[in-house]
Every structure is written in C-alpha cells, then in structure tokens.
Design a protein around this motif. Structure first.
Motif, short mmCIF file in Angstrom:
data_model
loop_
_atom_site.label_atom_id
_atom_site.label_comp_id
_atom_site.label_asym_id
_atom_site.label_seq_id
_atom_site.Cartn_x
_atom_site.Cartn_y
_atom_site.Cartn_z
N PHE A 1 44.83 -20.60 -34.52
CA PHE A 1 45.15 -20.86 -35.93
C PHE A 1 46.65 -21.10 -35.99
N GLU A 2 47.39 -20.27 -36.67
CA GLU A 2 48.84 -20.32 -36.67
C GLU A 2 49.34 -18.91 -36.90
N ASN A 3 50.66 -18.72 -36.85
CA ASN A 3 51.23 -17.39 -37.05
C ASN A 3 50.66 -16.35 -36.10
N HIS A 4 50.45 -16.73 -34.83
CA HIS A 4 50.02 -15.80 -33.77
C HIS A 4 48.57 -15.34 -33.89
N VAL A 5 47.72 -16.11 -34.58
CA VAL A 5 46.33 -15.72 -34.78
C VAL A 5 45.39 -16.79 -34.21
N ALA A 6 44.31 -16.33 -33.58
CA ALA A 6 43.26 -17.24 -33.10
C ALA A 6 41.92 -16.74 -33.63
N ILE A 7 41.01 -17.68 -33.90
CA ILE A 7 39.69 -17.31 -34.42
C ILE A 7 38.59 -17.99 -33.60
N PRO A 8 38.44 -17.56 -32.33
CA PRO A 8 37.36 -18.12 -31.52
C PRO A 8 36.00 -17.70 -32.06
N HIS A 9 34.99 -18.54 -31.83
CA HIS A 9 33.65 -18.17 -32.31
C HIS A 9 32.57 -18.84 -31.47
N GLY A 10 31.45 -18.15 -31.46
CA GLY A 10 30.28 -18.68 -30.78
C GLY A 10 29.06 -18.49 -31.64
N LYS A 11 28.32 -19.58 -31.81
CA LYS A 11 27.00 -19.52 -32.46
C LYS A 11 26.03 -19.49 -31.30
N SER A 12 25.27 -18.42 -31.17
CA SER A 12 24.55 -18.21 -29.92
C SER A 12 23.24 -17.46 -30.09
#
Length: 152
Positions: A59-70
């Motif tokens: 994302f930005e500002n040191h944030v990530a939002i990984p995701h898995g539909k599984s």
C-alpha cells in the motif's frame, strides 16, 4: 461482514521476526492456521503468491495488504503483523513495509464480502493518524478498534 467478525487479538503479532515478504506472509498465515481460519496452509500460500504476481499488495506509508482467496480458507479472517524493522516490498510510495494486514478469504466470500472488507481497511488506511497509530500501538485490541468503521 465487518472487521470485528474477522479479526481477533490472537491473530495480531506486533513483534514479528520476519525480514522478508515471504517470511512475513508465512508468519501471519501460521497465526490463522492456529486459529482454525486456514485449514490448508500450502493451498492458501500458493493463492497468496498467485495474487501477488498480479500486482504488488504494498500500500503506502509502510503498510502492505496481501490477500489470498483460497479453498484452503475455512472462514474469512484477517491477521495483522508489525515488525520492528522495515521489509522490502513494492509499495505505491516506494516505502518499505512495517505493518502487514493479511486477508484470508473463503471462496464463498470472494466477491461482496471480500470487497467490503478491503474497502473498510483501505478507508482506515487513508487516514494518516490511523496509520501512525497502527505503526506504534502495542495493544492488539486497540489495533482492532483503529480499523472498525466509525459509527454513523
């Protein structure tokens, strides 16, 4: 479906040991496996990496939002982790990541519920004050409160 239904204090680790994107996703996945949200870790991780290949979830500002539909997900859940050091990750603003919000989405929830959750989290992350608190707060319950939608 809102954040309080998919996130609990057991799935928040504010002292992650990970030093790479792979280690961070694995460490958070382990929380969700222990919590029973993920029943097939290998399938879930494969789906997270397939999604990551489509475009970075930084994302930005040191944030990530990984995701898995599984199919490896028994119930849609979130895990949040924070490191004391920065992890290299492709982000929109070029910043390294310190806070990771992992989405584990059941196939049955992949459309409306997934989009609604993602939009709730993204809405919170649009607020610089919330991001600052997310990077500093040490109480897992307070982290959950930060992401809850404002009462209208």
């Amino acid at each position: 479906m809102d954040i309080s239904n998919v996130l609990n204090v057991n799935n928040i680790n504010l002292n992650m040991m990970a030093s790479s994107k792979e280690e961070a996703v694995e460490e958070l996945t382990d929380l969700l496996v222990r919590d029973g949200a993920i029943t097939n870790k290998d399938d879930f991780l494969k789906d997270v990496w397939l999604r990551e290949e489509q475009g970075s979830t930084g994302f930005e500002n040191h944030v990530a939002i990984p995701h898995g539909k599984s199919s490896g997900v028994a119930r849609t859940a979130l895990a949040i982790g924070r490191t004391q050091h920065q992890i290299p990750w492709e982000t929109m603003d070029g910043s390294d990541v310190r806070c990771i919000i992992l989405f584990a989405v059941r196939l049955a929830d992949q459309n409306a519920n997934h989009i609604r959750l993602l939009s709730q989290v993204s809405g919170s992350l649009a607020d610089e004050e919330i991001i600052e608190k997310l990077l500093q707060e040490n109480d897992p319950q307070e982290i959950i409160e930060l992401l809850l939608p404002e009462e209208k």
